[in-house]
Each structure stands twice: as C-alpha cells, then as structure tokens.
Design a protein around this motif. Structure first.
Motif, PDB file in Angstrom:
ATOM      1  N   GLU A  65      -4.329 -11.915  11.841  1.00  0.00           N
ATOM      2  CA  GLU A  65      -3.622 -11.762  10.568  1.00  0.00           C
ATOM      3  C   GLU A  65      -4.486 -10.880   9.673  1.00  0.00           C
ATOM      4  OE1 GLU A  65      -2.975 -15.602   8.891  1.00  0.00           O
ATOM      5  OE2 GLU A  65      -1.953 -16.398  10.664  1.00  0.00           O
ATOM      6  N   PHE A  66      -4.046  -9.669   9.385  1.00  0.00           N
ATOM      7  CA  PHE A  66      -4.936  -8.753   8.667  1.00  0.00           C
ATOM      8  C   PHE A  66      -4.168  -7.737   7.831  1.00  0.00           C
ATOM      9  CE2 PHE A  66      -3.647  -6.093  12.150  1.00  0.00           C
ATOM     10  CZ  PHE A  66      -3.703  -4.802  11.648  1.00  0.00           C
ATOM     11  N   VAL A  67      -4.901  -7.150   6.908  1.00  0.00           N
ATOM     12  CA  VAL A  67      -4.494  -5.932   6.201  1.00  0.00           C
ATOM     13  C   VAL A  67      -5.659  -4.959   6.305  1.00  0.00           C
ATOM     14  CG1 VAL A  67      -3.749  -4.896   4.025  1.00  0.00           C
ATOM     15  CG2 VAL A  67      -3.092  -7.240   4.577  1.00  0.00           C
ATOM     16  N   GLY A  68      -5.367  -3.704   6.592  1.00  0.00           N
ATOM     17  CA  GLY A  68      -6.424  -2.707   6.698  1.00  0.00           C
ATOM     18  C   GLY A  68      -5.959  -1.347   6.230  1.00  0.00           C
ATOM     19  N   VAL A  69      -6.868  -0.395   6.297  1.00  0.00           N
ATOM     20  CA  VAL A  69      -6.579   0.990   5.920  1.00  0.00           C
ATOM     21  C   VAL A  69      -6.786   1.865   7.150  1.00  0.00           C
ATOM     22  CG1 VAL A  69      -7.315   2.949   4.508  1.00  0.00           C
ATOM     23  CG2 VAL A  69      -7.208   0.662   3.508  1.00  0.00           C
ATOM     24  N   VAL A  70      -5.834   2.734   7.432  1.00  0.00           N
ATOM     25  CA  VAL A  70      -5.927   3.618   8.590  1.00  0.00           C
ATOM     26  C   VAL A  70      -6.937   4.726   8.312  1.00  0.00           C
ATOM     27  CG1 VAL A  70      -4.689   5.232  10.085  1.00  0.00           C
ATOM     28  CG2 VAL A  70      -3.575   3.117   9.331  1.00  0.00           C
ATOM     29  N   GLU A  71      -7.968   4.810   9.146  1.00  0.00           N
ATOM     30  CA  GLU A  71      -8.978   5.857   9.003  1.00  0.00           C
ATOM     31  C   GLU A  71      -8.818   6.963  10.040  1.00  0.00           C
ATOM     32  OE1 GLU A  71     -13.021   4.682   8.510  1.00  0.00           O
ATOM     33  OE2 GLU A  71     -12.603   3.855   6.521  1.00  0.00           O
ATOM     34  N   GLN A  72      -8.274   6.632  11.202  1.00  0.00           N
ATOM     35  CA  GLN A  72      -7.936   7.642  12.202  1.00  0.00           C
ATOM     36  C   GLN A  72      -6.557   7.321  12.734  1.00  0.00           C
ATOM     37  OE1 GLN A  72     -10.858   8.439  15.322  1.00  0.00           O
ATOM     38  NE2 GLN A  72     -12.478   7.574  14.044  1.00  0.00           N
ATOM     39  N   GLY A  73      -5.674   8.308  12.688  1.00  0.00           N
ATOM     40  CA  GLY A  73      -4.319   8.090  13.139  1.00  0.00           C
ATOM     41  C   GLY A  73      -3.414   9.191  12.632  1.00  0.00           C
ATOM     42  N   PRO A  74      -2.110   8.980  12.710  1.00  0.00           N
ATOM     43  CA  PRO A  74      -1.171  10.017  12.266  1.00  0.00           C
ATOM     44  C   PRO A  74      -1.262  10.248  10.760  1.00  0.00           C
ATOM     45  CG  PRO A  74      -0.011   7.974  12.756  1.00  0.00           C
ATOM     46  CD  PRO A  74      -1.420   7.787  13.222  1.00  0.00           C
ATOM     47  N   GLU A  75      -0.955  11.469  10.358  1.00  0.00           N
ATOM     48  CA  GLU A  75      -1.112  11.874   8.958  1.00  0.00           C
ATOM     49  C   GLU A  75      -0.337  10.984   7.998  1.00  0.00           C
ATOM     50  OE1 GLU A  75      -1.820  15.480   6.167  1.00  0.00           O
ATOM     51  OE2 GLU A  75      -2.011  15.674   8.309  1.00  0.00           O
ATOM     52  N   ASN A  76       0.849  10.524   8.422  1.00  0.00           N
ATOM     53  CA  ASN A  76       1.671   9.726   7.500  1.00  0.00           C
ATOM     54  C   ASN A  76       1.096   8.341   7.226  1.00  0.00           C
ATOM     55  OD1 ASN A  76       2.373   9.030  10.263  1.00  0.00           O
ATOM     56  ND2 ASN A  76       4.064   7.846   9.424  1.00  0.00           N
ATOM     57  N   LEU A  77       0.095   7.932   8.025  1.00  0.00           N
ATOM     58  CA  LEU A  77      -0.517   6.625   7.816  1.00  0.00           C
ATOM     59  C   LEU A  77      -1.949   6.700   7.305  1.00  0.00           C
ATOM     60  CD1 LEU A  77       0.706   4.574  10.929  1.00  0.00           C
ATOM     61  CD2 LEU A  77       1.546   4.429   8.577  1.00  0.00           C
ATOM     62  N   LEU A  78      -2.564   7.882   7.339  1.00  0.00           N
ATOM     63  CA  LEU A  78      -3.963   8.001   6.938  1.00  0.00           C
ATOM     64  C   LEU A  78      -4.180   7.495   5.521  1.00  0.00           C
ATOM     65  CD1 LEU A  78      -5.192  11.427   8.361  1.00  0.00           C
ATOM     66  CD2 LEU A  78      -5.938   9.120   9.035  1.00  0.00           C
ATOM     67  N   ASN A  79      -5.202   6.666   5.359  1.00  0.00           N
ATOM     68  CA  ASN A  79      -5.619   6.123   4.059  1.00  0.00           C
ATOM     69  C   ASN A  79      -4.588   5.189   3.430  1.00  0.00           C
ATOM     70  OD1 ASN A  79      -8.081   7.652   4.109  1.00  0.00           O
ATOM     71  ND2 ASN A  79      -6.877   9.445   3.489  1.00  0.00           N
ATOM     72  N   ARG A  80      -3.644   4.735   4.234  1.00  0.00           N
ATOM     73  CA  ARG A  80      -2.647   3.796   3.724  1.00  0.00           C
ATOM     74  C   ARG A  80      -2.971   2.389   4.201  1.00  0.00           C
ATOM     75  NH1 ARG A  80       3.482   5.714   4.354  1.00  0.00           N
ATOM     76  NH2 ARG A  80       3.696   4.005   2.837  1.00  0.00           N
ATOM     77  N   ARG A  81      -2.631   1.404   3.356  1.00  0.00           N
ATOM     78  CA  ARG A  81      -2.761   0.007   3.773  1.00  0.00           C
ATOM     79  C   ARG A  81      -1.680  -0.311   4.799  1.00  0.00           C
ATOM     80  NH1 ARG A  81      -2.027  -4.024  -0.719  1.00  0.00           N
ATOM     81  NH2 ARG A  81      -0.394  -2.547  -1.282  1.00  0.00           N
ATOM     82  N   VAL A  82      -2.074  -1.026   5.834  1.00  0.00           N
ATOM     83  CA  VAL A  82      -1.121  -1.391   6.879  1.00  0.00           C
ATOM     84  C   VAL A  82      -1.367  -2.831   7.319  1.00  0.00           C
ATOM     85  CG1 VAL A  82      -0.822   0.952   7.786  1.00  0.00           C
ATOM     86  CG2 VAL A  82      -2.640  -0.525   8.719  1.00  0.00           C
TER      87      VAL A  82
END
Length: 318
Positions: free
Chosen positions: A57-74
């Motif tokens: 169970e988590f919330v994190g920030v994308v540091e490597q991945g597709p541009e539409n998710l970069l630096n977004r909380r997921v």
C-alpha cells in the motif's frame, strides 16, 4: 537504499539494498508513504514463504518512466502480470499464472525508498487527494471488489463482521449502496468511527441468525467466520475478505443444505477507489493511528501488531 526486509519470519532494517533498475515496461517510483496492513503482519507470521522487502500500500513519485507520469504522484496495482496466460487473455489478470505481487510474491515491495512496477499498473493521484489519504487506495479498491462480485441494493440486508482496518473500509464503501447495513466488532472506539458516519454498528450479540442476505467476513478468524455464516438466510452469500493464516474448520453440510454461495474476494478497481477519495465520499483519516519514519520501521511493525491499532503509516520520502 534503505528498506524493511523479511527473511525466515524475521524483520530487519537494511541500508545496503541496491536501488532497483526498472526493466523495459516498468517505472522507477520513489516511495513517499506506505501503509502496514494485515497481509504484511500475516507474512511476518508465516502466511506465505516470502523473502524480501514487504509492503504493497503506497504512494510514490515516478522518477523513471513515461513522460506523462514523470514527477507525478502515483499509486500502483500490486499484481504484475504476463499478459498472455489463459487468465490474462480472459480479463482475469489478477489471477495471472505467472504474476509477481508487490511485497508478497517474488517482487520487492514498498517499505523501501524505491520500487519498480509495470507502467500499466500505475495510476496518478488526483491533486486534491492528500498523500496520506491516497495510501488507502489499494485496500479501498479491495473493498470495492465486493460490489464487482455481488449486486448490492437498498433492499439487501448486509452484515460486515470486523471493525479493523479492512472492515472499516468495506463498511464505508458498502454504505454508499444504500443497503440495510450492520457492522459488528469488538472495539467500541472503532465502531464509533462508523457510527459517526451514520452506519449502524453493534456487537456479536446484536446479530440475528438467518436474517441477512449477504455477510462479509473481515476478521480472518474462525469466530468471525462462524458469526458471518450463521447470520445468513438460506441462499445467502458469504464473502470472505480476509486471508487466513491457519486452517479453517467449517460445516460444509450446512452450506449445501442452505445453498450458501461462498465468495473469495481480494484485489479491486483502483480508478473507482481514487474517484471515491477525490470526491471525499470516504473518510480514512480517523483510521490512521500512527506515523513512523522508515528508519523506525521495526518499531512501526511492533505497534501495528498491538491490539486495537488500525493503520500505521511509514513516512519514507518527501
């Protein structure tokens, strides 16, 4: 990186874990918050022979991945699937024959500074949903799965057995259907959380035998199962929402005679869970009983096993 490691039913805080490198199709997520749930505690007790980093169970920030998710909380669905087995091909990918499961089966989990998950598993967190609140997405989705499996309406009499972490979320989501709902438990202070939202609560002695159309068992213990079973009318439905660490003895003949439908229920829809949080139809804040930094993760696990404690959160990143 730092993480909470389980091996041979023992926990340790490690600082020498290699930071994961995402394979093709996966993203690297820097973990912000993670919640300790009953499955984590059952793994510690030997529910499944898992070794590695716990937590799902988590919330994190994308540091490597597709541009539409970069630096977004997921948030992330916990089953990483193959996409080509018979279950994946028929839309039942949570039962993928080749799946790994975050912090549970052959995949390091969320009680660490970083994790990897397939990009398709990740869901952006709406801006108006606080990070702490969003950590409840996975268990809320699991609670909502009941409504994917059983039609609930205003004319149904529904019993939820258990006032713990999962029972609280199951009760809040089922209450939205407008059914005749009763939630029973052992802890008046926990039941008060639900009563404050207008949900009828009580103790085991308040349950009428053979009265309810649907029972949802959220305790994971034999006594809870027995209460949920005897509360059902003939041709009622019994939903099992908890994992059981040991074996369960049951009267199969009575299930046959009363033509009871028995349903196991686990993972559920993330988009619907996030929508409920964004629209503030659920209140999870009273369920947070403690917050610990990752460095104090072993103490967090000790506290999470204390009788009466609900959700314990690990603060991992900013």
């Amino acid at each position: 990186m730092k993480g909470i490691w389980l091996e041979h039913n023992q926990l340790q805080l490690r600082t020498d874990i290699p930071t994961p490198e995402p394979p093709p199709g996966e993203a690297l997520v820097r973990v912000l918050r993670a919640g300790i749930c009953n499955t984590d505690l059952e793994l510690l007790r030997g529910y499944y022979p898992y070794s590695g980093i716990l937590g799902h169970e988590f919330v994190g920030v994308v540091e490597q991945g597709p541009e539409n998710l970069l630096n977004r909380r997921v948030v992330g669905e916990i089953n990483a699937v193959c996409g080509h087995c018979r279950f994946c091909r028929t839309g039942n990918s949570t039962h993928c024959e080749n799946r790994t499961v975050l912090g549970i089966v052959n995949r390091h989990g969320a009680f660490a500074e970083y994790l990897c998950l397939p990009v398709e598993n990740l869901h952006p967190v709406p801006e108006n949903v606080p990070t702490e609140v969003a950590t409840f997405t996975e268990p809320i989705a699991a609670a909502l799965e009941i409504q994917q499996q059983v039609a609930l309406g205003a004319n149904d009499r529904v019993l939820v057995v258990g006032d713990g972490k999962l029972g609280q979320l199951v009760a809040q989501t089922i209450a939205l259907t407008g059914c005749e709902l009763l939630v029973i438990g052992r802890h008046r202070e926990k039941l008060a959380n639900l009563a404050a939202r207008g949900i009828k609560t009580g103790l085991a002695t308040d349950v009428r035998d053979r009265f309810f159309d649907i029972s949802v068992e959220c305790t994971g213990n034999p006594e809870g199962f027995a209460i949920a079973r005897r509360a059902l009318r003939p041709r009622g439905t019994l939903v099992l929402k908890s994992t059981y660490a040991g074996n369960l003895n049951l009267d199969v003949s009575s299930l046959v005679v009363d033509e009871i439908t028995l349903i196991g229920s686990r993972c559920g829809p993330f988009p619907a869970a996030l929508q409920l949080l964004a629209s503030e139809q659920l209140d999870v804040t009273p369920l947070i009983h403690a917050r610990y930094h990752l460095s104090d993760g072993l103490a967090a696990f000790e506290y999470a096993q204390t009788r009466g404690v609900l959700k314990v959160l690990l603060e991992i990143g900013d």
